[in-house]
Design a protein around this motif. Structure first.
Motif, short mmCIF file in Angstrom:
data_model
loop_
_atom_site.label_atom_id
_atom_site.label_comp_id
_atom_site.label_asym_id
_atom_site.label_seq_id
_atom_site.Cartn_x
_atom_site.Cartn_y
_atom_site.Cartn_z
N ARG A 498 0.83 -1.21 0.00
CA ARG A 498 0.00 0.00 0.00
C ARG A 498 0.86 1.26 0.00
O ARG A 498 0.52 2.25 -0.66
CB ARG A 498 -0.94 -0.01 1.21
CG ARG A 498 -2.05 -1.05 1.10
CD ARG A 498 -3.17 -0.79 2.09
NE ARG A 498 -2.77 -0.98 3.47
CZ ARG A 498 -2.78 -2.16 4.10
NH1 ARG A 498 -3.18 -3.25 3.46
NH2 ARG A 498 -2.42 -2.24 5.37
N ARG A 499 1.98 1.22 0.69
CA ARG A 499 2.87 2.38 0.69
C ARG A 499 3.56 2.54 -0.66
O ARG A 499 3.77 3.67 -1.12
CB ARG A 499 3.89 2.25 1.83
CG ARG A 499 3.21 2.23 3.19
CD ARG A 499 4.09 2.72 4.30
NE ARG A 499 3.32 2.81 5.55
CZ ARG A 499 3.77 3.36 6.66
NH1 ARG A 499 4.98 3.91 6.69
NH2 ARG A 499 3.01 3.41 7.75
N VAL A 500 3.92 1.45 -1.27
CA VAL A 500 4.51 1.51 -2.61
C VAL A 500 3.51 2.13 -3.59
O VAL A 500 3.86 3.01 -4.39
CB VAL A 500 4.94 0.09 -3.07
CG1 VAL A 500 5.26 0.08 -4.56
CG2 VAL A 500 6.13 -0.39 -2.26
N GLU A 501 2.27 1.69 -3.54
CA GLU A 501 1.25 2.21 -4.45
C GLU A 501 0.97 3.69 -4.18
O GLU A 501 0.76 4.47 -5.13
CB GLU A 501 -0.04 1.41 -4.30
CG GLU A 501 -1.23 1.95 -5.10
CD GLU A 501 -0.93 2.15 -6.57
OE1 GLU A 501 -1.46 3.13 -7.16
OE2 GLU A 501 -0.17 1.34 -7.15
N ALA A 502 0.99 4.10 -2.92
CA ALA A 502 0.76 5.52 -2.61
C ALA A 502 1.84 6.40 -3.24
O ALA A 502 1.55 7.47 -3.78
CB ALA A 502 0.73 5.72 -1.09
N THR A 503 3.08 5.95 -3.20
CA THR A 503 4.17 6.70 -3.84
C THR A 503 3.98 6.72 -5.34
O THR A 503 4.14 7.78 -5.99
CB THR A 503 5.53 6.08 -3.48
OG1 THR A 503 5.73 6.18 -2.06
CG2 THR A 503 6.66 6.78 -4.21
N ALA A 504 3.65 5.57 -5.93
CA ALA A 504 3.46 5.51 -7.38
C ALA A 504 2.31 6.42 -7.81
O ALA A 504 2.40 7.09 -8.86
CB ALA A 504 3.19 4.07 -7.81
N ALA A 505 1.24 6.45 -7.03
CA ALA A 505 0.10 7.31 -7.38
C ALA A 505 0.49 8.78 -7.38
O ALA A 505 0.06 9.55 -8.25
CB ALA A 505 -1.05 7.06 -6.41
N ARG A 506 1.30 9.20 -6.42
CA ARG A 506 1.76 10.59 -6.41
C ARG A 506 2.67 10.88 -7.60
O ARG A 506 2.64 11.96 -8.18
CB ARG A 506 2.50 10.87 -5.10
CG ARG A 506 1.57 10.95 -3.89
CD ARG A 506 2.33 10.84 -2.58
NE ARG A 506 3.44 11.77 -2.51
CZ ARG A 506 4.65 11.48 -2.00
NH1 ARG A 506 4.87 10.27 -1.51
NH2 ARG A 506 5.59 12.39 -1.96
N ALA A 507 3.49 9.90 -7.97
CA ALA A 507 4.42 10.09 -9.08
C ALA A 507 3.70 10.13 -10.43
O ALA A 507 4.23 10.71 -11.39
CB ALA A 507 5.47 8.99 -9.09
N ASP A 508 2.51 9.54 -10.51
CA ASP A 508 1.74 9.59 -11.76
C ASP A 508 1.50 11.02 -12.22
O ASP A 508 1.40 11.29 -13.43
CB ASP A 508 0.39 8.90 -11.58
CG ASP A 508 0.50 7.39 -11.55
OD1 ASP A 508 1.48 6.84 -12.10
OD2 ASP A 508 -0.40 6.75 -10.96
N ALA A 509 1.41 11.95 -11.28
CA ALA A 509 1.09 13.34 -11.60
C ALA A 509 2.31 14.16 -11.98
O ALA A 509 2.18 15.34 -12.31
CB ALA A 509 0.38 13.98 -10.42
N VAL A 510 3.49 13.56 -11.94
CA VAL A 510 4.73 14.27 -12.27
C VAL A 510 5.27 13.68 -13.57
O VAL A 510 5.75 12.53 -13.58
CB VAL A 510 5.78 14.14 -11.14
CG1 VAL A 510 7.05 14.92 -11.50
CG2 VAL A 510 5.19 14.63 -9.82
N PRO A 511 5.19 14.40 -14.68
CA PRO A 511 5.57 13.82 -15.97
C PRO A 511 6.94 13.16 -15.98
O PRO A 511 7.12 12.08 -16.57
CB PRO A 511 5.51 15.01 -16.93
CG PRO A 511 4.49 15.92 -16.31
CD PRO A 511 4.66 15.77 -14.82
N ALA A 512 7.92 13.76 -15.32
CA ALA A 512 9.28 13.21 -15.34
C ALA A 512 9.39 11.91 -14.56
O ALA A 512 10.36 11.16 -14.74
CB ALA A 512 10.26 14.24 -14.78
N LEU A 513 8.40 11.63 -13.72
CA LEU A 513 8.48 10.45 -12.85
C LEU A 513 7.39 9.42 -13.14
O LEU A 513 7.40 8.32 -12.57
CB LEU A 513 8.39 10.87 -11.38
CG LEU A 513 9.44 11.87 -10.89
CD1 LEU A 513 9.20 12.22 -9.42
CD2 LEU A 513 10.85 11.32 -11.07
#
Length: 618
Positions: A498-513
């Motif tokens: 769940r913590r891994v997915e939370a980080t990935a979800a935030r990174a979805d909104a950053v084009p470079a990441l």
């Protein structure tokens, strides 16, 4: 060197982990960013002035035996005094115990400077771990007599587990402890026994840095028939001081029957004496008032005080072992970081070769600094990715300790589970990949790298021990795949997911990441699939045949997650350090995370190539 390390620590503590928010909790209410910075300033200064200048000295002037004692260079005594006087031994303890009530994550960050400066001088890890075990499992009298003097720097501590015939196989230990007379249970300092046996690979098992040494010793208590109970269930834990003490922790002049039998001569960590100790062999027989008659009426056996219940020794000792495993991970990280910063400085000043391309074909052109060569930048970037990623892992785990101690009930429980799951990674991943960083640091130096004119060869030798210290890679791998991922029906693994997915979800909104987020999700799903496939059918032989590749893949996935989380903070900032962190994240996702595929392939298919290799075929 320390300026680069300090910048990395400050970023991770304050920008990423937001440790100042802990000051809102009652335990840390007296602290603020200023006090945290003051502690780090002190540690950085002491490490620079008292430890770093002597790193080579303790490597070449190894501990030596004289008349049954260990002789260490004078600089080691001076460094220990400076460290003890700084208060760092008790930094995270309650004020009532002489501590500063610092967050553990700040204490860990402060100790990082000492490990980077000279890892084998800065071996206070076992003393603090010994005291913490006694605070958790000892009686009030044991805490007063043995833990508090260690936190004050008057005593030092060890852990005595392995034996010459039984290294990591603790179920096979033969050290025995027998009740010291009919009234053994009424002794003020705990039930008193007489202990006999030999222990091997004991770090700091003998020295004269402190007034006393408190050995925590695993041993077995014989049954009514005189036989030792087989397996780990028969193991109990004992305090065996070098010198006998009064109930309030004052050292007497009566030596316990603990004798130095020899020193192990290591490839690294040479400043820390590594010893073979004999308990109860009669070299220092203990008789007289205040002790029982001994096993044979003549005071035979070392005086020992039981900690906890009979047969509960391994559970108690895991309190210290797990703390030591995270400490080893931090030591490995700092050795990698020291090598990285040394090779970075070298690459910025060493002139050699010319650029690739037409301009480089002109021999009249001056040579360039080697940092301008793509392959040198590759090696430097790999080191940065390994070492700063490992530092993020260690500080994240330290922050979990604080959450477990002071968080709300639900958050504290999550922290406990995550720490259980991540401890094998916190120990093993830096000890493998920061060792690789040290190898790359030697490579950057070229021929100079493997000479003693430069420090990087010593960093590599020191770090090579950490893959074995406190449990080998194989042991950590069996713990992870055989126990930790299955913990509470996979609850810890699901929580990390769940913590891994939370980080990935935030990174979805950053084009470079965003691309990294997709790669992280894919790697996590592959890890879960391999975990389930390994245990399909329930055969532990097949499931655990490739536990080490599983450990490597798990560790790489965790570091990728942490790098992405760090990059989310650094992304968009204009400074060069933030750009460097985003680039290191990119390196890890492009060059390192793809390694997990082949590792997980043999786990998923339960490949038995190694397990079925006939001995005679080797």
């Amino acid at each position: 060197m320390t300026s680069g390390l300090r910048a990395a620590i400050d970023f991770l503590l304050h920008d990423w982990l937001q440790v100042e928010a802990l000051c809102a909790r009652p335990r840390y209410a007296e602290h603020a960013r200023d006090t945290f910075d003051a502690v780090l300033d002190t540690c950085e200064r002491l490490a620079r002035d008292k430890f770093a200048p002597h790193n080579r000295t303790v490597d070449v002037q190894e501990p030596r035996m004289e008349d049954g004692r260990v002789v260490l260079p004078a600089c080691t005594h001076e460094a220990w005094r400076a460290y003890a006087e700084s208060g760092m031994l008790a930094a995270a303890q309650d004020a009532g115990l002489g501590g500063m009530q610092l967050p553990y994550v700040v204490e860990a960050a402060g100790n990082a400077f000492f490990a980077a400066a000279s890892v084998s001088i800065s071996a206070a890890m076992l003393t603090v771990g010994n005291a913490n075990l006694l605070l958790a499992h000892g009686t009030p009298a044991q805490r007063r007599a043995f833990a508090l003097p260690q936190l004050a720097g008057r005593f030092a501590g060890t852990m005595c587990l392995s034996e010459p015939q039984a290294g990591s196989s603790l179920s096979d230990i033969t050290t025995r402890a027998e009740p010291d007379g009919p009234d053994f249970e009424v002794e003020t300092l705990g039930p008193r026994y007489r202990l006999r046996g030999a222990k091997m690979w004991i770090s700091a098992g003998e020295h004269e840095l402190t007034d006393n040494i408190v050995h925590l010793v695993l041993a077995k208590i014989p049954g009514p028939d005189g036989r030792l109970v087989p397996g780990v269930k028969g193991i109990s834990l004992f305090i065996v001081p070098k010198w006998l003490v009064t109930p309030d922790g004052q050292r007497t002049e009566r030596r316990n029957d603990v004798a130095l039998a020899g020193l192990n001569h290591k490839c690294g960590w040479r400043g820390t004496p590594n010893t073979l100790l004999n308990f109860g062999e009669g070299r220092h027989p203990v008789t007289g008032p205040g002790v029982g008659p001994g096993l044979d009426g003549q005071g035979a056996g070392a005086v020992a005080y039981r900690v906890g219940a009979v047969g509960d020794g391994l559970r108690c000792m895991f309190h210290m072992m797990n703390e030591a495993r995270i400490g080893v991970g931090m030591a490995a990280t700092m050795l990698g970081m020291a090598g990285y910063l040394a090779s970075l400085e070298y690459a910025r000043t060493r002139l050699q070769g010319r650029p690739v391309g037409p301009a480089g074909k002109d021999p009249a052109q001056p040579p360039v600094r080697i940092i301008e060569h793509a392959d040198v930048r590759r090696m430097l970037l790999a080191q940065k990715a390994y070492c700063e990623g490992a530092l993020a892992l260690e500080l994240y785990c330290a922050r979990l300790v604080d959450e477990q101690r002071t968080g709300e009930a639900a958050a504290a429980e999550e922290a406990r589970l995550l720490l259980e799951l991540l401890t094998p990674i916190a120990k093993s991943w830096p000890s493998e990949w920061c060792l690789e960083a040290n190898s790359l640091a030697i490579q950057v130096h070229g021929g100079y790298g493997y000479t003693r004119d430069f420090p990087v060869e010593q960093y590599w030798r020191d770090n090579r021990l950490n893959m074995i210290h406190e449990g080998t890679h194989g042991i950590q791998a069996l713990d992870l795949l055989g126990r930790k991922v299955l913990l509470e029906q996979g609850r810890a693994l699901a929580l990390l997911g769940r913590r891994v997915e939370a980080t990935a979800a935030r990174a979805d909104a950053v084009p470079a990441l965003a691309g990294h987020a997709a790669a992280l999700r894919q790697a996590w799903q592959a890890l879960l699939a391999a975990t389930h496939a390994a245990w399909e059918g329930g055969d532990p032989v097949a499931a655990l045949a490739n536990a080490v590749p599983y450990l490597q893949a798990f560790g790489h996935t965790v570091i990728a997650w942490l790098w992405l989380d760090v990059a989310l903070v650094a992304a968009g900032r204009p400074d060069a350090a933030s750009l460097g962190r985003v680039q290191a994240c990119r390196y890890f996702f492009h060059y390192e995370l793809p390694r997990t595929g082949p590792w997980l392939q043999v786990v998923r298919t339960r490949d038995l190539t190694c397990a079925t290799m006939p001995e005679e075929a080797f």
